[in-house]
Design a protein around this motif. Structure first.
Motif, mmCIF file in Angstrom:
data_model
loop_
_atom_site.group_PDB
_atom_site.id
_atom_site.type_symbol
_atom_site.label_atom_id
_atom_site.label_comp_id
_atom_site.label_asym_id
_atom_site.label_seq_id
_atom_site.Cartn_x
_atom_site.Cartn_y
_atom_site.Cartn_z
ATOM 1 N N PRO A 284 -45.888 0.787 -2.385
ATOM 2 C CA PRO A 284 -44.737 1.429 -1.760
ATOM 3 C C PRO A 284 -44.458 0.880 -0.357
ATOM 4 C CG PRO A 284 -46.659 2.771 -1.374
ATOM 5 C CD PRO A 284 -47.150 1.498 -2.029
ATOM 6 N N HIS B 119 -44.220 -5.485 -4.530
ATOM 7 C CA HIS B 119 -44.010 -4.558 -3.418
ATOM 8 C C HIS B 119 -42.682 -3.811 -3.619
ATOM 9 C CE1 HIS B 119 -45.345 -2.882 0.219
ATOM 10 N NE2 HIS B 119 -45.822 -3.958 0.805
ATOM 11 N N GLU C 257 -52.160 6.400 -7.342
ATOM 12 C CA GLU C 257 -52.190 7.191 -6.112
ATOM 13 C C GLU C 257 -50.757 7.645 -5.890
ATOM 14 O OE1 GLU C 257 -51.696 8.636 -3.115
ATOM 15 O OE2 GLU C 257 -52.025 6.838 -1.920
ATOM 16 N N ASN D 293 -44.152 2.768 2.442
ATOM 17 C CA ASN D 293 -44.431 3.640 3.598
ATOM 18 C C ASN D 293 -45.497 3.079 4.540
ATOM 19 O OD1 ASN D 293 -46.326 4.272 1.636
ATOM 20 N ND2 ASN D 293 -46.376 6.451 2.118
ATOM 21 N N PHE E 204 -40.802 14.441 1.566
ATOM 22 C CA PHE E 204 -41.231 13.151 2.119
ATOM 23 C C PHE E 204 -40.435 12.833 3.382
ATOM 24 C CE2 PHE E 204 -42.936 8.759 1.147
ATOM 25 C CZ PHE E 204 -44.251 9.175 1.004
ATOM 26 N N VAL F 292 -45.936 3.206 -15.309
ATOM 27 C CA VAL F 292 -46.897 2.098 -15.205
ATOM 28 C C VAL F 292 -48.185 2.411 -15.977
ATOM 29 C CG1 VAL F 292 -48.456 1.014 -13.511
ATOM 30 C CG2 VAL F 292 -45.993 1.033 -13.109
ATOM 31 N N THR G 99 -49.333 2.803 -6.105
ATOM 32 C CA THR G 99 -49.154 3.887 -5.144
ATOM 33 C C THR G 99 -47.655 4.145 -5.063
ATOM 34 O OG1 THR G 99 -51.095 3.226 -3.878
ATOM 35 C CG2 THR G 99 -49.523 4.637 -2.760
ATOM 36 N N GLY G 100 -47.257 5.385 -5.271
ATOM 37 C CA GLY G 100 -45.822 5.690 -5.235
ATOM 38 C C GLY G 100 -45.544 7.037 -5.865
ATOM 39 N N CYS H 115 -48.235 10.266 1.942
ATOM 40 C CA CYS H 115 -48.675 11.094 0.809
ATOM 41 C C CYS H 115 -49.686 12.137 1.266
ATOM 42 C CB CYS H 115 -49.255 10.212 -0.288
ATOM 43 S SG CYS H 115 -50.437 9.018 0.313
ATOM 44 N N SER I 76 -38.933 -2.669 -3.133
ATOM 45 C CA SER I 76 -37.785 -3.573 -2.948
ATOM 46 C C SER I 76 -37.197 -3.526 -1.544
ATOM 47 C CB SER I 76 -36.701 -3.243 -3.976
ATOM 48 O OG SER I 76 -37.162 -3.584 -5.259
ATOM 49 N N ILE J 262 -39.866 -8.809 -7.547
ATOM 50 C CA ILE J 262 -39.184 -8.269 -8.730
ATOM 51 C C ILE J 262 -38.923 -6.779 -8.511
ATOM 52 C CG2 ILE J 262 -40.078 -9.911 -10.451
ATOM 53 C CD1 ILE J 262 -42.303 -7.904 -11.111
ATOM 54 N N GLY J 263 -37.954 -6.260 -9.245
ATOM 55 C CA GLY J 263 -37.672 -4.828 -9.180
ATOM 56 C C GLY J 263 -38.604 -4.069 -10.124
ATOM 57 N N GLY J 264 -38.571 -2.733 -10.017
ATOM 58 C CA GLY J 264 -39.434 -1.895 -10.853
ATOM 59 C C GLY J 264 -39.204 -2.133 -12.348
HETATM 60 P P1 NDP Z 1 -41.312 4.696 -6.039
HETATM 61 O O1 NDP Z 1 -42.457 5.276 -6.766
HETATM 62 O O2 NDP Z 1 -40.043 4.538 -6.769
HETATM 63 O O3 NDP Z 1 -41.743 3.244 -5.473
HETATM 64 C C1 NDP Z 1 -43.071 2.826 -5.324
HETATM 65 C C2 NDP Z 1 -43.261 1.474 -5.993
HETATM 66 O O4 NDP Z 1 -43.140 1.626 -7.405
HETATM 67 C C3 NDP Z 1 -42.205 0.438 -5.600
HETATM 68 O O5 NDP Z 1 -42.801 -0.837 -5.575
HETATM 69 C C4 NDP Z 1 -41.214 0.534 -6.735
HETATM 70 O O6 NDP Z 1 -40.432 -0.607 -6.898
HETATM 71 C C5 NDP Z 1 -42.128 0.736 -7.907
HETATM 72 N N1 NDP Z 1 -41.535 1.347 -9.082
HETATM 73 C C6 NDP Z 1 -40.630 2.349 -9.128
HETATM 74 N N2 NDP Z 1 -40.370 2.680 -10.409
HETATM 75 C C7 NDP Z 1 -41.112 1.859 -11.178
HETATM 76 C C8 NDP Z 1 -41.280 1.710 -12.582
HETATM 77 N N3 NDP Z 1 -40.637 2.489 -13.445
HETATM 78 N N4 NDP Z 1 -42.114 0.759 -13.036
HETATM 79 C C9 NDP Z 1 -42.786 -0.016 -12.173
HETATM 80 N N5 NDP Z 1 -42.678 0.073 -10.839
HETATM 81 C C10 NDP Z 1 -41.853 1.016 -10.342
HETATM 82 O O7 NDP Z 1 -41.114 5.511 -4.727
HETATM 83 P P2 NDP Z 1 -39.760 5.715 -3.875
HETATM 84 O O8 NDP Z 1 -39.741 4.693 -2.847
HETATM 85 O O9 NDP Z 1 -38.554 5.815 -4.738
HETATM 86 O O10 NDP Z 1 -40.053 7.134 -3.257
HETATM 87 C C11 NDP Z 1 -39.806 8.292 -4.035
HETATM 88 C C12 NDP Z 1 -40.867 9.335 -3.783
HETATM 89 O O11 NDP Z 1 -42.150 8.837 -4.171
HETATM 90 C C13 NDP Z 1 -41.050 9.728 -2.334
HETATM 91 O O12 NDP Z 1 -40.094 10.638 -1.924
HETATM 92 C C14 NDP Z 1 -42.454 10.278 -2.382
HETATM 93 O O13 NDP Z 1 -42.401 11.577 -2.897
HETATM 94 C C15 NDP Z 1 -43.162 9.381 -3.374
HETATM 95 N N6 NDP Z 1 -43.892 8.285 -2.708
HETATM 96 C C16 NDP Z 1 -45.212 8.433 -2.506
HETATM 97 C C17 NDP Z 1 -45.908 7.460 -1.838
HETATM 98 C C18 NDP Z 1 -47.364 7.595 -1.613
HETATM 99 O O14 NDP Z 1 -47.870 7.093 -0.609
HETATM 100 N N7 NDP Z 1 -48.101 8.209 -2.536
HETATM 101 C C19 NDP Z 1 -45.268 6.262 -1.307
HETATM 102 C C20 NDP Z 1 -43.866 6.176 -1.606
HETATM 103 C C21 NDP Z 1 -43.235 7.174 -2.280
HETATM 104 P P3 NDP Z 1 -38.896 -0.647 -6.393
HETATM 105 O O15 NDP Z 1 -38.930 -0.433 -4.924
HETATM 106 O O16 NDP Z 1 -38.460 -2.003 -6.777
HETATM 107 O O17 NDP Z 1 -38.186 0.459 -7.113
#
Ligand code: NDP
Length: 458
Positions: free
Chosen positions: A133, A159, A232, A135, A365, A218, A209-210, A266, A161, A189-191
């Motif tokens: 992510p 990473h 995570e 952050n 967030f 994933v 992480t995301g 997070c 986008s 690349i995108g998600g």
């Molecule tokens: P995302 O989960 O969408 O993004 C995190 C990573 O996952 C990015 O690299 C993103 O790529 C990728 N990704 C997103 N969807 C997919 C998929 N279907 N398959 C594979 N990879 C994917 O987080 P957001 O930035 O949209 O944030 C949304 C919410 O997520 C926040 O409001 C928060 O609640 C949570 N979050 C938690 C974090 C943590 O530290 N645990 C960190 C960031 C977010 P791409 O950018 O290309 O979409």
């Protein structure tokens, strides 16, 4: 989402990047796979030397890289530079401790299994994909990459986008430190383009992480290919303040726990659960301190809270607050986005919440603190555990029996007592419930992407 740097302080698109083609992705996976064979033949001492040299690059470039982080995602500049330095320290830590963490463990009495000798040994898995992510654009990556490379794995980074320049910086970092070419590669690349990378037989495991939807997708693709995954995800951490606590200290720490990284962490304290006997004192002090924070340009060293990283993130946060207010919640301070450019949201304290409100169940967030008044420890625990998440927690008490009672019952991957949650390289990090599974950091983190091989010898 386009792969681009959009300055969240101004909303201006600074640079747009073209995604890697299928052929380029293939070339980079092949590169990481070739490097696996080379890294496997190197010693811990050799990898430690490269890792320390890489850490020195980060240290030397901390100021410049800090500015890039702030440009891409908006955290206050001092926090960006501190993130880079923390990453470098973690590289030194794994350079010095990897061999010890992954040492062979002999069975004390091998005769019980009919062997002359029996032991376990850790071996690298190969190329590991990290979906990361925005952050902590450097720290989130390094806390995966430093242990992974020290174990002899190679890394492929997908990473977020909105931090492509951070991703490009990381693409060459380890090679510049001396690691064999291909040890660490970025995939721009995108998600939507991640699935075939997980499916690729040369990719052995994936860490993400995301958000929960990204994690679910994933991990299910990894499961289809019977590959290990580590998740995570988000958190809605409770910060419990009981009546024996030092209230001014708890309130001051609560502010830092909530607004660090512009509230986009997070492990931030998000729900502040306060005993009724000290509630009024805590609420007044907390709201006062939140209201005094300096919000503004994150490149200005005086700024304490910068913008949210994206317009969508800001709108999502505002939506949670607006929904709660419409259903009867009271805003003690903040509660709106200031006029003007950039994705800012004022530090906010909100109380009078009930289960109908999205804010109670969802992760906020950004710099929005939810305040709950509770009559006793049973109610405090019930509110603390009512979330679907279980990442970390904080507990403020000076009563030893109460401390023990809570730490046995809080549904979380960690409890920080009379303090706030931070990630430490010396301590395992990860969650339960919908916050994910697996552990990063410490000895447990480096072992996640290893094959623990059992050896039996007649
Ligand atoms: P995302 O989960 O969408 O993004 C995190 C990573 O996952 C990015 O690299 C993103 O790529 C990728 N990704 C997103 N969807 C997919 C998929 N279907 N398959 C594979 N990879 C994917 O987080 P957001 O930035 O949209 O944030 C949304 C919410 O997520 C926040 O409001 C928060 O609640 C949570 N979050 C938690 C974090 C943590 O530290 N645990 C960190 C960031 C977010 P791409 O950018 O290309 O979409």
């Amino acid at each position: 989402m386009a792969i681009s740097t959009v300055n969240p302080t101004t909303g201006v698109t600074e640079q747009v990047f073209e995604a890697h083609s299928t052929e380029e992705v293939e070339r980079r996976i092949a590169h990481a796979d070739e490097a696996v064979k080379i890294l496997r033949g190197t010693s811990y001492a050799q990898r430690a030397e490269w890792m320390k040299a890489t850490a020195q690059l980060l240290e030397a470039e901390a100021e410049e890289l800090g500015r890039l982080i702030t440009l891409e995602m908006g955290k206050p500049i001092a926090q960006s530079v501190a993130e880079v330095r923390k990453s470098a320290a973690s590289m030194h830590f794994y350079a010095e401790n990897a061999e010890k963490f992954l040492a062979d463990t002999p069975l004390e009495d091998p005769s019980v299994v009919g062997a002359s000798k029996a032991w376990t040994t850790y071996q690298p898995l190969g190329a590991v994909l990290a979906v990361m992510p925005w952050n902590y654009p450097i720290w989130q990556v390094i806390r995966f990459a430093a242990p992974a490379l020290m174990a002899g794995n190679t890394g492929l980074l997908k990473h977020a986008s909105n931090v492509p320049q951070s991703a490009i910086y990381l693409d060459t970092l380890f090679e510049r430190g001396g690691f064999p070419a291909g040890s660490f590669r970025t995939l721009l690349i995108g998600g939507g383009a991640v699935a075939p990378v997980i499916a690729d037989p040369r990719v052995k495991a994936v860490t993400l992480t995301g958000s929960e939807p990204a994690g679910r997708s994933v991990a299910s693709i990894a499961a289809d290919h019977v590959k290990k995954s580590l998740l995570e995800l988000g958190g809605s951490d409770p910060f419990v303040v009981m009546d024996s606590a030092n209230v001014p200290a708890a309130a001051a720490t609560a502010v830092r726990a909530r607004i660090s990284n512009n509230g986009q962490s997070c492990i931030a304290g998000k729900r502040f659960i306060v005993h009724t006997d000290i509630y009024d004192e805590f609420a007044a002090e907390f709201a006062r301190l939140m209201g005094e924070l300096v919000v503004g340009d994150p490149m200005d060293p005086a700024t304490q809270v910068g913008p949210l990283a994206t317009a969508d993130g800001r709108d999502e946060l505002a939506g949670l607050v607006d929904d709660a207010v419409a259903l009867g919640a009271q805003v003690l301070v903040g509660g709106s986005a200031p006029q003007g450019e950039g994705y800012f949201y004022l530090p906010t304290v909100i109380a009078g919440l009930n289960d109908e409100m999205r804010l109670v169940q969802e992760e906020a967030f950004g710099p929005v603190a939810s305040l709950y008044r509770v009559r006793d420890r049973e109610e405090a625990l019930q509110v603390a555990n009512q979330t679907a998440f279980g990442l970390s927690s904080a507990l403020w008490t000076n009563d030893a029996a109460e401390e023990q009672w809570f730490l046995e019952r809080l549904e979380a991957g960690a409890v920080f007592i009379n303090g706030m949650t931070v990630s430490n390289q010396e301590l395992p990090f990860g969650g339960i419930k919908r916050s994910g599974f697996g552990r990063e950091l410490a000895a447990e983190g480096i072992r996640e992407f290893c094959n623990l091989k059992t050896v039996w010898k007649a």
